[in-house]
Design a protein around this motif. Structure first.
Motif, PDB file in Angstrom:
ATOM      1  N   LYS A  45      -8.917  16.849  -7.972  1.00 51.85           N
ATOM      2  CA  LYS A  45      -9.915  17.070  -6.891  1.00 51.85           C
ATOM      3  C   LYS A  45      -9.587  16.800  -5.399  1.00 51.85           C
ATOM      4  O   LYS A  45      -9.920  17.226  -4.599  1.00 51.85           O
ATOM      5  N   ALA A  46      -8.402  15.727  -5.481  1.00 52.26           N
ATOM      6  CA  ALA A  46      -7.813  15.706  -4.126  1.00 52.26           C
ATOM      7  C   ALA A  46      -6.152  15.448  -4.312  1.00 52.26           C
ATOM      8  O   ALA A  46      -5.925  15.245  -5.339  1.00 52.26           O
ATOM      9  N   ALA A  47      -5.779  15.706  -3.406  1.00 55.82           N
ATOM     10  CA  ALA A  47      -4.377  15.826  -3.407  1.00 55.82           C
ATOM     11  C   ALA A  47      -3.334  14.656  -2.894  1.00 55.82           C
ATOM     12  O   ALA A  47      -2.445  14.613  -3.706  1.00 55.82           O
ATOM     13  N   MET A  48      -3.810  13.751  -2.246  1.00 58.73           N
ATOM     14  CA  MET A  48      -3.412  12.475  -1.808  1.00 58.73           C
ATOM     15  C   MET A  48      -4.258  11.293  -1.698  1.00 58.73           C
ATOM     16  O   MET A  48      -5.614  11.403  -1.740  1.00 58.73           O
ATOM     17  N   MET A  49      -3.659  10.162  -1.931  1.00 60.91           N
ATOM     18  CA  MET A  49      -4.513   9.041  -1.854  1.00 60.91           C
ATOM     19  C   MET A  49      -3.617   7.675  -1.162  1.00 60.91           C
ATOM     20  O   MET A  49      -2.637   7.301  -1.914  1.00 60.91           O
ATOM     21  N   LEU A  50      -4.108   7.117  -0.224  1.00 62.67           N
ATOM     22  CA  LEU A  50      -3.568   6.030   0.250  1.00 62.67           C
ATOM     23  C   LEU A  50      -4.209   4.634  -0.349  1.00 62.67           C
ATOM     24  O   LEU A  50      -5.387   4.548  -0.182  1.00 62.67           O
ATOM     25  N   HIS A  51      -3.485   3.933  -1.209  1.00 66.08           N
ATOM     26  CA  HIS A  51      -3.944   2.824  -2.039  1.00 66.08           C
ATOM     27  C   HIS A  51      -2.911   1.840  -2.331  1.00 66.08           C
ATOM     28  O   HIS A  51      -1.900   1.977  -2.133  1.00 66.08           O
ATOM     29  N   GLY A  52      -3.571   0.746  -2.904  1.00 62.86           N
ATOM     30  CA  GLY A  52      -2.606  -0.325  -3.327  1.00 62.86           C
ATOM     31  C   GLY A  52      -1.695  -0.003  -4.771  1.00 62.86           C
ATOM     32  O   GLY A  52      -2.118   0.788  -5.454  1.00 62.86           O
ATOM     33  N   SER A  53      -0.704  -0.688  -4.683  1.00 58.32           N
ATOM     34  CA  SER A  53       0.391  -0.164  -5.767  1.00 58.32           C
ATOM     35  C   SER A  53      -0.444  -0.653  -7.231  1.00 58.32           C
ATOM     36  O   SER A  53       0.241  -0.158  -8.187  1.00 58.32           O
ATOM     37  N   TRP A  54      -1.422  -1.593  -7.004  1.00 62.36           N
ATOM     38  CA  TRP A  54      -1.834  -1.841  -8.361  1.00 62.36           C
ATOM     39  C   TRP A  54      -2.654  -0.699  -9.360  1.00 62.36           C
ATOM     40  O   TRP A  54      -2.683  -0.733 -10.241  1.00 62.36           O
ATOM     41  N   THR A  55      -2.732   0.169  -8.385  1.00 61.51           N
ATOM     42  CA  THR A  55      -3.599   1.538  -8.940  1.00 61.51           C
ATOM     43  C   THR A  55      -2.661   2.118  -9.774  1.00 61.51           C
ATOM     44  O   THR A  55      -3.213   2.908 -10.671  1.00 61.51           O
ATOM     45  N   TYR A  56      -1.575   2.189  -9.917  1.00 62.93           N
ATOM     46  CA  TYR A  56      -0.466   2.989 -10.463  1.00 62.93           C
ATOM     47  C   TYR A  56      -0.799   2.586 -12.310  1.00 62.93           C
ATOM     48  O   TYR A  56      -0.945   3.551 -12.931  1.00 62.93           O
ATOM     49  N   GLY A  57      -1.007   1.246 -12.590  1.00 61.23           N
ATOM     50  CA  GLY A  57      -1.295   1.024 -13.684  1.00 61.23           C
ATOM     51  C   GLY A  57      -2.626   1.347 -14.203  1.00 61.23           C
ATOM     52  O   GLY A  57      -2.687   1.939 -15.493  1.00 61.23           O
ATOM     53  N   MET A  58      -3.615   1.425 -13.400  1.00 62.82           N
ATOM     54  CA  MET A  58      -4.771   2.086 -13.862  1.00 62.82           C
ATOM     55  C   MET A  58      -4.754   3.488 -14.021  1.00 62.82           C
ATOM     56  O   MET A  58      -5.296   4.123 -14.918  1.00 62.82           O
ATOM     57  N   MET A  59      -3.955   4.167 -13.090  1.00 66.48           N
ATOM     58  CA  MET A  59      -4.001   5.534 -13.409  1.00 66.48           C
ATOM     59  C   MET A  59      -3.191   5.926 -14.471  1.00 66.48           C
ATOM     60  O   MET A  59      -3.453   6.964 -15.276  1.00 66.48           O
ATOM     61  N   PRO A  97       5.519  16.843   0.495  1.00 67.54           N
ATOM     62  CA  PRO A  97       4.893  15.767   0.925  1.00 67.54           C
ATOM     63  C   PRO A  97       5.136  15.444   2.409  1.00 67.54           C
ATOM     64  O   PRO A  97       6.273  16.005   2.740  1.00 67.54           O
ATOM     65  N   PRO A  98       4.044  14.987   3.186  1.00 71.70           N
ATOM     66  CA  PRO A  98       4.174  14.792   4.371  1.00 71.70           C
ATOM     67  C   PRO A  98       5.359  13.771   4.826  1.00 71.70           C
ATOM     68  O   PRO A  98       5.506  12.757   4.215  1.00 71.70           O
ATOM     69  N   GLN A  99       6.226  13.971   5.823  1.00 73.50           N
ATOM     70  CA  GLN A  99       7.262  13.493   6.576  1.00 73.50           C
ATOM     71  C   GLN A  99       6.846  12.721   7.934  1.00 73.50           C
ATOM     72  O   GLN A  99       7.691  11.882   8.335  1.00 73.50           O
ATOM     73  N   SER A 100       5.665  13.012   8.327  1.00 70.65           N
ATOM     74  CA  SER A 100       5.426  12.482   9.593  1.00 70.65           C
ATOM     75  C   SER A 100       3.748  12.509   9.590  1.00 70.65           C
ATOM     76  O   SER A 100       2.907  13.233   8.630  1.00 70.65           O
ATOM     77  N   ILE A 147       0.742  -1.212   0.076  1.00 71.28           N
ATOM     78  CA  ILE A 147      -0.045  -0.041  -0.009  1.00 71.28           C
ATOM     79  C   ILE A 147       0.885   1.240  -0.057  1.00 71.28           C
ATOM     80  O   ILE A 147       1.986   1.175   0.687  1.00 71.28           O
ATOM     81  N   VAL A 148       0.646   2.325  -0.852  1.00 71.66           N
ATOM     82  CA  VAL A 148       1.493   3.364  -0.961  1.00 71.66           C
ATOM     83  C   VAL A 148       0.700   4.621  -0.899  1.00 71.66           C
ATOM     84  O   VAL A 148      -0.544   4.849  -1.235  1.00 71.66           O
ATOM     85  N   LEU A 149       1.387   5.646  -0.389  1.00 71.10           N
ATOM     86  CA  LEU A 149       0.554   7.051  -0.392  1.00 71.10           C
ATOM     87  C   LEU A 149       1.063   7.795  -1.567  1.00 71.10           C
ATOM     88  O   LEU A 149       2.221   8.071  -1.880  1.00 71.10           O
ATOM     89  N   PHE A 150       0.095   7.999  -2.405  1.00 71.93           N
ATOM     90  CA  PHE A 150       0.253   8.686  -3.555  1.00 71.93           C
ATOM     91  C   PHE A 150      -0.225  10.127  -3.435  1.00 71.93           C
ATOM     92  O   PHE A 150      -0.862  10.492  -2.708  1.00 71.93           O
ATOM     93  N   TYR A 151       0.476  11.047  -4.302  1.00 69.69           N
ATOM     94  CA  TYR A 151       0.049  12.507  -4.353  1.00 69.69           C
ATOM     95  C   TYR A 151       0.220  13.052  -5.540  1.00 69.69           C
ATOM     96  O   TYR A 151       1.085  12.508  -6.414  1.00 69.69           O
ATOM     97  N   LEU A 190       2.452  12.299 -10.826  1.00 70.73           N
ATOM     98  CA  LEU A 190       2.205  11.322  -9.641  1.00 70.73           C
ATOM     99  C   LEU A 190       3.277  11.327  -8.966  1.00 70.73           C
ATOM    100  O   LEU A 190       4.636  10.785  -9.188  1.00 70.73           O
ATOM    101  N   GLY A 191       3.351  11.457  -7.506  1.00 70.24           N
ATOM    102  CA  GLY A 191       4.415  11.197  -6.544  1.00 70.24           C
ATOM    103  C   GLY A 191       3.984  10.028  -5.715  1.00 70.24           C
ATOM    104  O   GLY A 191       2.735   9.779  -5.643  1.00 70.24           O
ATOM    105  N   PHE A 192       4.767   9.429  -4.985  1.00 74.39           N
ATOM    106  CA  PHE A 192       4.572   8.335  -4.299  1.00 74.39           C
ATOM    107  C   PHE A 192       5.628   8.002  -3.074  1.00 74.39           C
ATOM    108  O   PHE A 192       6.755   8.192  -3.254  1.00 74.39           O
ATOM    109  N   MET A 193       5.329   7.326  -1.968  1.00 74.13           N
ATOM    110  CA  MET A 193       6.060   7.441  -0.897  1.00 74.13           C
ATOM    111  C   MET A 193       5.461   6.237  -0.037  1.00 74.13           C
ATOM    112  O   MET A 193       4.409   6.065  -0.067  1.00 74.13           O
TER     113      MET A 193
END
Length: 434
Positions: free
Chosen positions: A269-283, A166-169, A150-154, A296-299
């Motif tokens: 419409k939204a700045a960030m999303m916590l979601h599975g890495s599988w969404t990268y291909g869909m996006m 991007p948030p560090q804490s 699960i990845v924090l996308f932004y 797309l940023g990720f961390m």
């Protein structure tokens, strides 16, 4: 099911089953060839179908017929089919608690002897992928497909717009919420109607505050494990974020299967999303130039101040899994095992997953990353998965179906602010070990 964990695989496509073959589909011991149900939604669906097509072409005497389902529909359908003794030959899943329930009911084959005779098949896969396939020391599923943390996308453009980093804490996350809201941007996208998407937040908060030990206590059946002070702290922090309007308005009516949560991120419409890495291909497939343009940023999820959890830890799916129905005929079982040996994660499938921005659970898969347009992403995922101090399986997959349903139901209530952290813990303590 979310997936082992986790979570979850988000899927899109048809609302019901679709044949990926042409011959009648069936379960149990009926039919001459083997049957295989799996998730719809591109680009993953095409890779799964391609593996079946190549196998069928090479094995005209032993065919596999596939049927596709959306994520949530599949979870309901496979449970009913297995309970009725009408499962497909090949049972696709996430391992963990659901697989344990199949084993306890005698519904799936013990593959331990087969792997003993086919060591080369086992040795080429990530060792970590076998944990969720192993019940009481025996292997009941073939790990397949990809590792999915699960990845924090932004959205980099939106961070630039408000002049933020991007948030560090966890404190940074809470500080960003009012800034994005003031700019008319939802801080986080969330497909909350699917419930398992909410669960990913709790998985990380529990881990970052206390490490994997708190959920391990739940998994091990320890009495009142959900009432651990660290668990209450995590549940409270979760509701703090919700009360601060951290999520898109109406998140409880948004489904992950529709991919609307992803669209909110790539349309700004939204700045960030916590979601599975599988969404990268869909996006990448659906988001225009959002991914290809470097927006797309990720961390990995950031640490929580004062928390004991290792920031390198991750949660999600250590792999996906294929079991063989114990009700299948001897011929169908042999076809399935041949598919395991020659069809699952063959060279073309490995390249296919890498091409979608996913990391196959094959040793040395990173040798395929060079020159890929997604090399940065692929190396990020490979690094997270390979360096994680702990790779925790999605809760709803690690737990039994009974406990998982209670978990998901109470997570929905927690996010709707209709139960307190203490009530959540009491409700979940009641199903520990069930």
């Amino acid at each position: 099911m979310g997936l082992p964990l986790g979570a979850a695989l988000a899927a899109c496509g048809t609302s019901g089953p679709t044949r990926a073959g042409g011959t009648p589909t069936g379960g149990g011991g009926g039919g001459g060839g083997a049957t295989y149900w799996y998730l719809s939604g591109q680009p993953q669906e095409g890779i799964r179908a391609g593996a079946v097509e190549r196998f069928n072409k090479a094995n005209p005497g032993g065919q596999i017929t596939g049927t596709t389902f959306q994520n949530d529909a599949y979870k309901a359908k496979i449970k009913t089919a297995i309970g009725a003794g009408q499962a497909p030959t090949l049972i696709w899943g996430w391992g963990g608690g659901t697989l344990r329930s199949y084993v306890q009911a005698g519904q799936v084959e013990d593959l331990t002897p087969w792997f003993g005779e086919n060591a080369a098949v086992k040795d080429r896969l990530f060792p970590s992928s076998f944990g969720a396939a192993t019940i009481d020391g025996k292997i009941y599923a073939m790990p397949c497909e990809t590792v999915q943390p699960i990845v924090l996308f932004y959205n980099k453009k939106l961070f630039d717009k408000i002049g933020a980093e991007p948030p560090q804490s966890w404190g940074d996350i809470m500080a960003l919420v009012p800034k994005f809201n003031a700019a008319g941007i939802a801080p986080f996208s969330l497909g909350g109607q699917s419930r398992w998407t909410n669960m990913m937040w709790l998985e990380f908060l529990f881990d970052r505050i206390a490490g994997p030990e708190v959920f391990q206590a739940v998994f091990d059946g320890q009495k009142d494990a959900w009432s651990n002070p660290a668990a209450i702290d995590a549940l409270t922090k979760m509701q703090d974020l919700i009360k601060a309007d951290g999520f898109i308005k109406g998140f409880s009516s948004i489904t992950a299967d529709s991919n609307a949560d992803q669209a909110l991120l790539y349309t700004g419409k939204a700045a960030m999303m916590l979601h599975g890495s599988w969404t990268y291909g869909m996006m990448a497939a659906d988001g225009g130039d959002f991914v290809s343009g470097g927006n797309l940023g990720f961390m990995n999820f950031p640490p929580v101040e004062g928390g004991k959890g290792d920031p390198s830890n991750t949660v999600g799916n250590p792999g996906q899994y294929l079991s063989i129905s114990s009700k299948a005929t001897a011929e169908q079982k042999e076809i399935a095992k041949k598919f395991f040996a020659t069809g699952v994660l063959d060279g073309e499938e490995v390249k296919g997953w890498v091409g979608t921005g996913a990391v196959p659970i094959v040793q040395g898969a990173d040798s395929n990353f060079a020159g890929s347009k997604d090399a940065d992403w692929l190396n990020f995922v490979y690094g997270v998965a390979s360096k994680a101090g702990s790779f925790q399986q999605s809760w709803d997959q690690a737990l039994s179906p009974t406990a998982a349903e209670t978990l998901l139901d109470n997570i929905a209530k927690l996010f709707q602010l209709s139960v307190t952290p203490e009530e959540f813990a009491t409700n979940l303590n009641a199903v520990i070990g069930k």
